[in-house]
Design a protein around this motif. Structure first.
Motif, PDB file in Angstrom:
ATOM      1  N   PRO A  32      65.646  33.754  56.813  1.00 38.50           N
ATOM      2  CA  PRO A  32      66.183  33.910  58.171  1.00 38.50           C
ATOM      3  C   PRO A  32      67.504  34.663  58.139  1.00 38.50           C
ATOM      4  N   GLU A  33      67.746  35.436  59.167  1.00 39.60           N
ATOM      5  CA  GLU A  33      68.957  36.249  59.223  1.00 39.60           C
ATOM      6  C   GLU A  33      70.219  35.404  59.123  1.00 39.60           C
ATOM      7  N   SER A  34      70.208  34.238  59.782  1.00 37.89           N
ATOM      8  CA  SER A  34      71.385  33.370  59.745  1.00 37.89           C
ATOM      9  C   SER A  34      71.651  32.849  58.341  1.00 37.89           C
ATOM     10  N   CYS A  35      70.582  32.644  57.583  1.00 40.02           N
ATOM     11  CA  CYS A  35      70.726  32.172  56.196  1.00 40.02           C
ATOM     12  C   CYS A  35      71.339  33.261  55.323  1.00 40.02           C
ATOM     13  N   ILE A  36      70.884  34.499  55.517  1.00 44.44           N
ATOM     14  CA  ILE A  36      71.433  35.623  54.747  1.00 44.44           C
ATOM     15  C   ILE A  36      72.918  35.798  55.070  1.00 44.44           C
ATOM     16  N   SER A  37      73.255  35.694  56.356  1.00 42.50           N
ATOM     17  CA  SER A  37      74.656  35.837  56.753  1.00 42.50           C
ATOM     18  C   SER A  37      75.528  34.771  56.108  1.00 42.50           C
ATOM     19  N   SER A  38      75.006  33.544  56.016  1.00 46.30           N
ATOM     20  CA  SER A  38      75.763  32.457  55.386  1.00 46.30           C
ATOM     21  C   SER A  38      76.001  32.743  53.914  1.00 46.30           C
ATOM     22  N   ILE A  39      75.022  33.359  53.257  1.00 43.08           N
ATOM     23  CA  ILE A  39      75.191  33.724  51.846  1.00 43.08           C
ATOM     24  C   ILE A  39      76.241  34.819  51.710  1.00 43.08           C
ATOM     25  N   PHE A  40      76.236  35.771  52.650  1.00 42.81           N
ATOM     26  CA  PHE A  40      77.186  36.880  52.595  1.00 42.81           C
ATOM     27  C   PHE A  40      78.632  36.398  52.661  1.00 42.81           C
ATOM     28  N   MET A  41      78.869  35.257  53.263  1.00 42.59           N
ATOM     29  CA  MET A  41      80.238  34.744  53.366  1.00 42.59           C
ATOM     30  C   MET A  41      80.851  34.474  51.996  1.00 42.59           C
ATOM     31  N   TYR A  42      80.016  34.296  50.973  1.00 39.46           N
ATOM     32  CA  TYR A  42      80.509  33.999  49.628  1.00 39.46           C
ATOM     33  C   TYR A  42      80.616  35.255  48.767  1.00 39.46           C
ATOM     34  N   LEU A  43      80.338  36.418  49.333  1.00 37.28           N
ATOM     35  CA  LEU A  43      80.370  37.664  48.583  1.00 37.28           C
ATOM     36  C   LEU A  43      81.574  38.505  48.985  1.00 37.28           C
ATOM     37  N   ASP A  44      81.962  39.430  48.114  1.00 43.23           N
ATOM     38  CA  ASP A  44      83.040  40.358  48.430  1.00 43.23           C
ATOM     39  C   ASP A  44      82.509  41.468  49.334  1.00 43.23           C
ATOM     40  N   PRO A  45      83.383  42.088  50.132  1.00 40.99           N
ATOM     41  CA  PRO A  45      82.940  43.147  51.041  1.00 40.99           C
ATOM     42  C   PRO A  45      82.124  44.267  50.386  1.00 40.99           C
ATOM     43  N   PRO A  46      82.507  44.791  49.209  1.00 40.65           N
ATOM     44  CA  PRO A  46      81.669  45.841  48.601  1.00 40.65           C
ATOM     45  C   PRO A  46      80.255  45.346  48.278  1.00 40.65           C
ATOM     46  N   GLU A  47      80.131  44.090  47.875  1.00 41.44           N
ATOM     47  CA  GLU A  47      78.804  43.537  47.582  1.00 41.44           C
ATOM     48  C   GLU A  47      77.970  43.416  48.861  1.00 41.44           C
ATOM     49  N   ILE A  48      78.608  43.025  49.953  1.00 41.76           N
ATOM     50  CA  ILE A  48      77.902  42.909  51.231  1.00 41.76           C
ATOM     51  C   ILE A  48      77.373  44.276  51.673  1.00 41.76           C
ATOM     52  N   CYS A  49      78.204  45.291  51.537  1.00 45.98           N
ATOM     53  CA  CYS A  49      77.789  46.627  51.960  1.00 45.98           C
ATOM     54  C   CYS A  49      76.640  47.163  51.114  1.00 45.98           C
ATOM     55  N   LYS A  50      76.612  46.838  49.829  1.00 47.54           N
ATOM     56  CA  LYS A  50      75.509  47.276  48.976  1.00 47.54           C
ATOM     57  C   LYS A  50      74.213  46.572  49.354  1.00 47.54           C
ATOM     58  N   LEU A  51      74.288  45.264  49.567  1.00 44.66           N
ATOM     59  CA  LEU A  51      73.088  44.511  49.923  1.00 44.66           C
ATOM     60  C   LEU A  51      72.562  44.897  51.305  1.00 44.66           C
ATOM     61  N   ALA A  52      73.456  45.336  52.192  1.00 42.05           N
ATOM     62  CA  ALA A  52      73.029  45.718  53.536  1.00 42.05           C
ATOM     63  C   ALA A  52      72.076  46.912  53.517  1.00 42.05           C
ATOM     64  N   GLN A  53      72.042  47.643  52.412  1.00 44.21           N
ATOM     65  CA  GLN A  53      71.169  48.808  52.301  1.00 44.21           C
ATOM     66  C   GLN A  53      69.759  48.445  51.835  1.00 44.21           C
ATOM     67  N   MET A  54      69.547  47.177  51.484  1.00 42.12           N
ATOM     68  CA  MET A  54      68.258  46.773  50.923  1.00 42.12           C
ATOM     69  C   MET A  54      67.160  46.672  51.971  1.00 42.12           C
ATOM     70  N   SER A  55      67.487  46.184  53.161  1.00 47.05           N
ATOM     71  CA  SER A  55      66.462  45.994  54.178  1.00 47.05           C
ATOM     72  C   SER A  55      67.115  45.881  55.551  1.00 47.05           C
ATOM     73  N   ARG A  56      66.281  45.947  56.582  1.00 47.15           N
ATOM     74  CA  ARG A  56      66.794  45.794  57.948  1.00 47.15           C
ATOM     75  C   ARG A  56      67.350  44.406  58.172  1.00 47.15           C
ATOM     76  N   ALA A  57      66.694  43.404  57.588  1.00 47.73           N
ATOM     77  CA  ALA A  57      67.166  42.029  57.759  1.00 47.73           C
ATOM     78  C   ALA A  57      68.549  41.855  57.144  1.00 47.73           C
ATOM     79  N   PHE A  58      68.749  42.436  55.958  1.00 48.86           N
ATOM     80  CA  PHE A  58      70.045  42.333  55.300  1.00 48.86           C
ATOM     81  C   PHE A  58      71.106  43.095  56.082  1.00 48.86           C
ATOM     82  N   ARG A  59      70.722  44.252  56.617  1.00 46.61           N
ATOM     83  CA  ARG A  59      71.687  45.030  57.385  1.00 46.61           C
ATOM     84  C   ARG A  59      72.104  44.268  58.639  1.00 46.61           C
ATOM     85  N   ALA A  60      71.138  43.681  59.340  1.00 45.70           N
ATOM     86  CA  ALA A  60      71.456  42.919  60.550  1.00 45.70           C
ATOM     87  C   ALA A  60      72.344  41.724  60.219  1.00 45.70           C
TER      88      ALA A  60
END
Length: 287
Positions: A32-60
């Motif tokens: 779920p998108e909300s679950c992915i967002s919760s995981i992103f809170m524990y990552l650094d900004p450069p890591e978030i931006c890299k993962l956002a390129q993996m899929s539409r769900a990750f980008r959202a």
């Protein structure tokens, strides 16, 4: 909605529509998108931006305001009011804009965030300092240079009394900070054949007595250091001292100075670029 659609696709592949293909294993895109967002809170900004390129769900998921608000410094609302024109921006855009150099106080000061961790950095131009004799071209002059963030430095030809004073009122996030003067013995000249040129002909008087650096804060902190200036032809960050911020909701006033007022001899050939305030853990970057 996207999750339900992916489940439907897996059901159709298990034979509901006559297919005999094996069932697919759940993937990261099924989270779920909300679950992915919760995981992103524990990552650094450069890591978030890299993962956002993996899929539409990750980008959202990477666009969620609560994700980027957790990366912003605790004083980000103060920064938005001070240097950004628009307050109602998505938090990711606020983070991105604050990571760029942002001028304030008539363009004499600059603040930015470190892209990887959101820490606050400050630079104060020599034009924001009160320099004794700065209006007399016999002593000081402002010279243009690409080696300064502000594209200009104060250059001392010769004087008996050297004094540069500055102050800043700013709301810092909690933490330990270090203050530096960025100085050079010598005058940077236009490049010759693509090579850097620094004229040191007017450098004199700095080996006789040390320069005294000081800082004080509105909550009673003080620091003092003394140093002989001897390294010619390159920019050096002279450490004045450190201060600690505990209350991030109250602006702190900082006063700082460099003086060499022994009038038994003249001093000259000094370039004064700026004053820097960095989080103390980044001190190695300036050495």
């Amino acid at each position: 909605m996207g999750t339900g659609f992916s489940i439907f696709l897996r059901k159709t592949s298990t034979g509901l529509l006559g297919s005999s293909s094996p069932p697919e294993k759940p993937g990261l895109g099924d989270l779920p998108e909300s679950c992915i967002s919760s995981i992103f809170m524990y990552l650094d900004p450069p890591e978030i931006c890299k993962l956002a390129q993996m899929s539409r769900a990750f980008r959202a998921a990477s666009l969620a305001d609560f994700v980027w608000e957790s990366k912003l410094p605790s004083n980000y609302k103060f920064l938005v009011d001070k240097v950004l024109d628009h307050e109602n921006l998505p938090k990711k855009e606020i983070y991105g804009r604050l990571c760029q150099p942002n001028r304030f106080d008539g363009g004499t000061k600059e603040v930015w965030l470190d892209k990887s961790c959101g820490q606050v950095f400050l630079s104060i131009s020599s034009k924001a300092l009160r320099i004794t004799g700065i209006d007399d071209r016999r002593y000081w002059s402002h010279i243009p240079t690409e080696e300064s963030r502000f594209h200009t430095v104060a250059y001392l030809q010769q004087i008996w009394w050297v004094e540069a004073l500055g102050e800043l009122e700013f709301e810092f996030p909690p933490g330990s900070y270090s203050l530096y003067f960025r100085l050079q013995l010598g005058k940077t000249c236009p490049k010759r054949f693509g090579r850097r040129v620094c004229n040191v002909d007017q450098v004199h008087g700095w080996h006789i007595k040390p320069v005294r650096f000081q800082l004080s804060t509105s909550d009673g902190q003080h620091a003092l250091s003394e140093c002989y200036l001897h390294q010619q032809g390159s920019w050096v960050h002279y450490h004045v001292g450190d201060f600690v911020v505990i209350d991030n909701h109250k602006p702190m006033k900082i006063k700082f100075s460099m003086v060499q007022i022994d009038c038994t001899h003249t001093k000259g050939g000094l370039s004064l670029d700026s004053v820097l305030i960095y989080p103390s853990k980044f001190r190695e970057k300036l050495i």
